[in-house]
Design an enzyme around this catalytic site. Structure first.
Site, PDB file in Angstrom:
ATOM      1  N   ASP A 101     -39.568 -20.327  93.161  1.00  0.00           N
ATOM      2  CA  ASP A 101     -38.632 -21.436  92.959  1.00  0.00           C
ATOM      3  C   ASP A 101     -39.368 -22.735  93.283  1.00  0.00           C
ATOM      4  O   ASP A 101     -40.295 -22.752  94.095  1.00  0.00           O
ATOM      5  CB  ASP A 101     -37.403 -21.289  93.865  1.00  0.00           C
ATOM      6  CG  ASP A 101     -36.204 -22.075  93.354  1.00  0.00           C
ATOM      7  OD1 ASP A 101     -35.287 -21.459  92.774  1.00  0.00           O
ATOM      8  OD2 ASP A 101     -36.188 -23.315  93.507  1.00  0.00           O
ATOM      9  N   ASP A 141     -43.386 -25.091  90.545  1.00  0.00           N
ATOM     10  CA  ASP A 141     -42.674 -25.795  89.475  1.00  0.00           C
ATOM     11  C   ASP A 141     -43.116 -25.144  88.171  1.00  0.00           C
ATOM     12  O   ASP A 141     -44.303 -25.172  87.831  1.00  0.00           O
ATOM     13  CB  ASP A 141     -43.062 -27.277  89.505  1.00  0.00           C
ATOM     14  CG  ASP A 141     -42.417 -28.076  88.390  1.00  0.00           C
ATOM     15  OD1 ASP A 141     -41.796 -27.477  87.486  1.00  0.00           O
ATOM     16  OD2 ASP A 141     -42.554 -29.315  88.415  1.00  0.00           O
ATOM     17  N   VAL A 142     -42.175 -24.548  87.446  1.00  0.00           N
ATOM     18  CA  VAL A 142     -42.564 -23.811  86.232  1.00  0.00           C
ATOM     19  C   VAL A 142     -43.151 -24.720  85.143  1.00  0.00           C
ATOM     20  O   VAL A 142     -43.744 -24.227  84.182  1.00  0.00           O
ATOM     21  CB  VAL A 142     -41.400 -22.986  85.625  1.00  0.00           C
ATOM     22  CG1 VAL A 142     -40.995 -21.850  86.543  1.00  0.00           C
ATOM     23  CG2 VAL A 142     -40.213 -23.870  85.256  1.00  0.00           C
ATOM     24  N   ASN A 194     -36.219 -17.297  84.438  1.00  0.00           N
ATOM     25  CA  ASN A 194     -34.821 -17.677  84.663  1.00  0.00           C
ATOM     26  C   ASN A 194     -34.647 -19.152  85.042  1.00  0.00           C
ATOM     27  O   ASN A 194     -33.575 -19.711  84.857  1.00  0.00           O
ATOM     28  CB  ASN A 194     -34.275 -16.757  85.777  1.00  0.00           C
ATOM     29  CG  ASN A 194     -33.012 -17.265  86.393  1.00  0.00           C
ATOM     30  OD1 ASN A 194     -31.938 -17.140  85.811  1.00  0.00           O
ATOM     31  ND2 ASN A 194     -33.106 -17.883  87.574  1.00  0.00           N
ATOM     32  N   SER A 207     -29.136 -19.160  76.515  1.00  0.00           N
ATOM     33  CA  SER A 207     -27.732 -19.446  76.838  1.00  0.00           C
ATOM     34  C   SER A 207     -26.898 -19.252  75.581  1.00  0.00           C
ATOM     35  O   SER A 207     -27.427 -19.300  74.464  1.00  0.00           O
ATOM     36  CB  SER A 207     -27.590 -20.895  77.305  1.00  0.00           C
ATOM     37  OG  SER A 207     -26.231 -21.296  77.312  1.00  0.00           O
ATOM     38  N   TYR A 239     -30.551 -29.841  76.805  1.00  0.00           N
ATOM     39  CA  TYR A 239     -30.363 -28.468  77.297  1.00  0.00           C
ATOM     40  C   TYR A 239     -30.152 -27.513  76.121  1.00  0.00           C
ATOM     41  O   TYR A 239     -30.782 -26.454  76.039  1.00  0.00           O
ATOM     42  CB  TYR A 239     -29.151 -28.437  78.235  1.00  0.00           C
ATOM     43  CG  TYR A 239     -28.876 -27.084  78.854  1.00  0.00           C
ATOM     44  CD1 TYR A 239     -29.553 -26.662  79.992  1.00  0.00           C
ATOM     45  CD2 TYR A 239     -27.925 -26.223  78.299  1.00  0.00           C
ATOM     46  CE1 TYR A 239     -29.288 -25.424  80.565  1.00  0.00           C
ATOM     47  CE2 TYR A 239     -27.660 -24.986  78.868  1.00  0.00           C
ATOM     48  CZ  TYR A 239     -28.341 -24.584  80.004  1.00  0.00           C
ATOM     49  OH  TYR A 239     -28.090 -23.352  80.562  1.00  0.00           O
ATOM     50  N   LYS A 241     -32.615 -24.418  74.929  1.00  0.00           N
ATOM     51  CA  LYS A 241     -32.232 -23.009  74.896  1.00  0.00           C
ATOM     52  C   LYS A 241     -32.426 -22.423  73.484  1.00  0.00           C
ATOM     53  O   LYS A 241     -32.750 -21.242  73.336  1.00  0.00           O
ATOM     54  CB  LYS A 241     -30.797 -22.837  75.387  1.00  0.00           C
ATOM     55  CG  LYS A 241     -30.613 -23.215  76.863  1.00  0.00           C
ATOM     56  CD  LYS A 241     -31.545 -22.428  77.775  1.00  0.00           C
ATOM     57  CE  LYS A 241     -31.258 -22.640  79.247  1.00  0.00           C
ATOM     58  NZ  LYS A 241     -32.168 -21.875  80.124  1.00  0.00           N
ATOM     59  N   VAL A 246     -21.208 -19.093  83.586  1.00  0.00           N
ATOM     60  CA  VAL A 246     -21.242 -18.254  84.783  1.00  0.00           C
ATOM     61  C   VAL A 246     -20.975 -19.128  86.004  1.00  0.00           C
ATOM     62  O   VAL A 246     -21.396 -20.284  86.055  1.00  0.00           O
ATOM     63  CB  VAL A 246     -22.637 -17.605  84.933  1.00  0.00           C
ATOM     64  CG1 VAL A 246     -22.675 -16.720  86.161  1.00  0.00           C
ATOM     65  CG2 VAL A 246     -22.999 -16.798  83.698  1.00  0.00           C
TER      66      VAL A 246
HETATM   67  N1  LIG Z   1     -24.709 -21.040  85.006  1.00  0.00           N
HETATM   68  C1  LIG Z   1     -24.403 -20.833  83.748  1.00  0.00           C
HETATM   69  O1  LIG Z   1     -23.257 -20.867  83.352  1.00  0.00           O
HETATM   70  C2  LIG Z   1     -25.486 -20.527  82.750  1.00  0.00           C
HETATM   71  C3  LIG Z   1     -25.119 -20.167  81.469  1.00  0.00           C
HETATM   72  C4  LIG Z   1     -26.112 -19.850  80.548  1.00  0.00           C
HETATM   73  C5  LIG Z   1     -27.438 -19.906  80.931  1.00  0.00           C
HETATM   74  N2  LIG Z   1     -27.763 -20.277  82.192  1.00  0.00           N
HETATM   75  C6  LIG Z   1     -29.183 -20.297  82.540  1.00  0.00           C
HETATM   76  O2  LIG Z   1     -29.428 -19.325  83.537  1.00  0.00           O
HETATM   77  C7  LIG Z   1     -30.535 -19.736  84.350  1.00  0.00           C
HETATM   78  C8  LIG Z   1     -30.140 -19.726  85.813  1.00  0.00           C
HETATM   79  O3  LIG Z   1     -29.061 -20.604  85.975  1.00  0.00           O
HETATM   80  P1  LIG Z   1     -28.226 -20.733  87.344  1.00  0.00           P
HETATM   81  O4  LIG Z   1     -26.869 -21.133  86.941  1.00  0.00           O
HETATM   82  O5  LIG Z   1     -28.433 -19.547  88.187  1.00  0.00           O
HETATM   83  O6  LIG Z   1     -28.959 -22.005  87.965  1.00  0.00           O
HETATM   84  P2  LIG Z   1     -29.025 -22.569  89.471  1.00  0.00           P
HETATM   85  O7  LIG Z   1     -29.095 -24.043  89.362  1.00  0.00           O
HETATM   86  O8  LIG Z   1     -27.976 -21.948  90.323  1.00  0.00           O
HETATM   87  O9  LIG Z   1     -30.439 -22.018  89.948  1.00  0.00           O
HETATM   88  C9  LIG Z   1     -31.594 -22.421  89.290  1.00  0.00           C
HETATM   89  C10 LIG Z   1     -32.773 -22.316  90.238  1.00  0.00           C
HETATM   90  O10 LIG Z   1     -33.931 -22.782  89.520  1.00  0.00           O
HETATM   91  C11 LIG Z   1     -34.690 -23.594  90.383  1.00  0.00           C
HETATM   92  N3  LIG Z   1     -35.506 -24.519  89.602  1.00  0.00           N
HETATM   93  C12 LIG Z   1     -35.116 -25.688  89.019  1.00  0.00           C
HETATM   94  N4  LIG Z   1     -36.154 -26.291  88.437  1.00  0.00           N
HETATM   95  C13 LIG Z   1     -37.227 -25.497  88.634  1.00  0.00           C
HETATM   96  C14 LIG Z   1     -38.591 -25.591  88.285  1.00  0.00           C
HETATM   97  N5  LIG Z   1     -39.064 -26.654  87.636  1.00  0.00           N
HETATM   98  N6  LIG Z   1     -39.427 -24.592  88.654  1.00  0.00           N
HETATM   99  C15 LIG Z   1     -38.955 -23.521  89.367  1.00  0.00           C
HETATM  100  N7  LIG Z   1     -37.675 -23.386  89.734  1.00  0.00           N
HETATM  101  C16 LIG Z   1     -36.821 -24.359  89.386  1.00  0.00           C
HETATM  102  C17 LIG Z   1     -33.670 -24.289  91.254  1.00  0.00           C
HETATM  103  O11 LIG Z   1     -34.251 -24.768  92.470  1.00  0.00           O
HETATM  104  C18 LIG Z   1     -32.623 -23.201  91.467  1.00  0.00           C
HETATM  105  O12 LIG Z   1     -32.882 -22.444  92.631  1.00  0.00           O
HETATM  106  C19 LIG Z   1     -30.937 -21.121  83.829  1.00  0.00           C
HETATM  107  O13 LIG Z   1     -31.994 -20.983  82.930  1.00  0.00           O
HETATM  108  C20 LIG Z   1     -29.682 -21.592  83.119  1.00  0.00           C
HETATM  109  O14 LIG Z   1     -29.977 -22.542  82.126  1.00  0.00           O
HETATM  110  C21 LIG Z   1     -26.817 -20.589  83.115  1.00  0.00           C
END
Ligand SMILES: NC(=O)c1ccc[n+]([C@@H]2O[C@H](COP(=O)([O-])OP(=O)(O)OC[C@H]3O[C@@H](n4cnc5c(N)ncnc54)[C@H](O)[C@@H]3O)[C@@H](O)[C@H]2O)c1
Length: 257
Positions: A38, A61-62, A88, A142, A156, A160, A189
């Site tokens: 992370d 940082d990815v 993710n 997504s 965004y 995706k 989610v």
């Molecule tokens: N929450 C939703 O409804 C939803 C729906 C569809 C897709 N998604 C996707 O699912 C994935 C996870 O989402 P989530 O809701 O668990 O997010 P979240 O914000 O709860 O967690 C994301 C994590 O990624 C980390 N992060 C952010 N930028 C980063 C970087 N540059 N390098 C490394 N880590 C980094 C953050 O610190 C955080 O811990 C994401 O790709 C999101 O786009 C989420």
């Protein structure tokens, strides 16, 4: 009892929160060795403390190529190889809105993390899977890669879409070398990311809820269960899929009520 991921080494990005954290806990519980990565190293450490099996944390940082390369090198050195990339990490900042209002800077930040991040994780992770003779890549896209919304988050959504098409191409390119690549497409989610978007706006929530066949958000565990399947050998013939786990949103024209 045998775990569904016994012997597998998995690298999970964005493992400091939301679905990434849930995945680290579930995957280690199923016997995987996990690198919980992370951008916030402290959150990643917290995740590791919640895991029941073997796991370690990395702050990365990815969007940073050297960091991504090193994340995989450190994991391979520690665990002897890598079998699963769970790409993710993703962001959805508030300043990413309609195309009319979104600045180039805001656009770029999302592309850097969501699109370039997945590109870099595939670029530097897939060679490790090839070394093992195969593996599974789960790129998190997504439902917005499949459906448009008037309440736009233009960068965004574009990011995706890129993750989805990138995943298809990689799935075809590496299939004969044992690497499967799927795009996991969650519906909305209940995570901090989404709760921040709806933050204190019941009307915005209700407008969206009207379009959900189930009438509810998914839980992180419901998405991670699908990721668990994609990570395991149970999904050995699932490749190049837009793997929707969305409670039926993408199937809906009108909702039941
Ligand atoms: N929450 C939703 O409804 C939803 C729906 C569809 C897709 N998604 C996707 O699912 C994935 C996870 O989402 P989530 O809701 O668990 O997010 P979240 O914000 O709860 O967690 C994301 C994590 O990624 C980390 N992060 C952010 N930028 C980063 C970087 N540059 N390098 C490394 N880590 C980094 C953050 O610190 C955080 O811990 C994401 O790709 C999101 O786009 C989420």
């Amino acid at each position: 009892m045998a775990g569904r991921l016994d012997g597998k080494v998995c690298v999970i990005t964005g493992a400091g929160g939301g679905m990434g954290r849930e995945a680290a806990v579930v995957f280690t519980g199923e016997g995987a060795k996990v690198c919980a990565a992370d951008v916030d190293a402290k959150l990643a450490e917290e995740t590791v403390s919640l895991c029941s099996g073997e796991a370690f944390a990395i702050g990365v940082d990815v969007a940073d190529e050297a960091g991504v390369r090193s994340m995989y090198a450190q994991t391979a050195e520690r665990f002897g190889g890598i079998d699963v990339l769970y790409n993710n990490a993703g962001i959805s900042p508030a300043d990413d809105q309609s195309v009319l209002d979104t600045s180039v800077g805001a656009w770029q930040r999302v592309q850097d993390v969501n699109t370039k991040g997945v590109f870099l994780c595939c670029k530097h992770g897939i060679p490790h899977l090839l070394e093992r003779g195969g593996g599974s890549v789960i790129n998190v896209a997504s439902f917005v890669a499949l459906l448009g919304a008037a309440t736009s988050q233009i960068s965004y959504t574009a990011s995706k879409g890129a993750v989805l098409s990138m995943s298809r191409e990689l799935a075809v390119q590496f299939a004969r070398r044992g690497v499967r690549v799927n795009a996991l497409c969650p519906g909305p989610v209940e995570t901090p990311l989404l709760l921040a978007i709806y933050g204190g706006d019941p009307e915005a929530f209700a407008r969206r809820q009207a379009h959900w066949p189930t009438g509810r958000l998914g839980t992180p565990r419901e998405i991670v269960n699908a990721a668990l399947f994609l990570a395991s050998d149970e999904s050995s013939f699932v490749n190049g899929a837009a793997f929707t786990v969305d409670g039926g949103i993408t199937a809906a024209y009108v909702t039941p009520e």
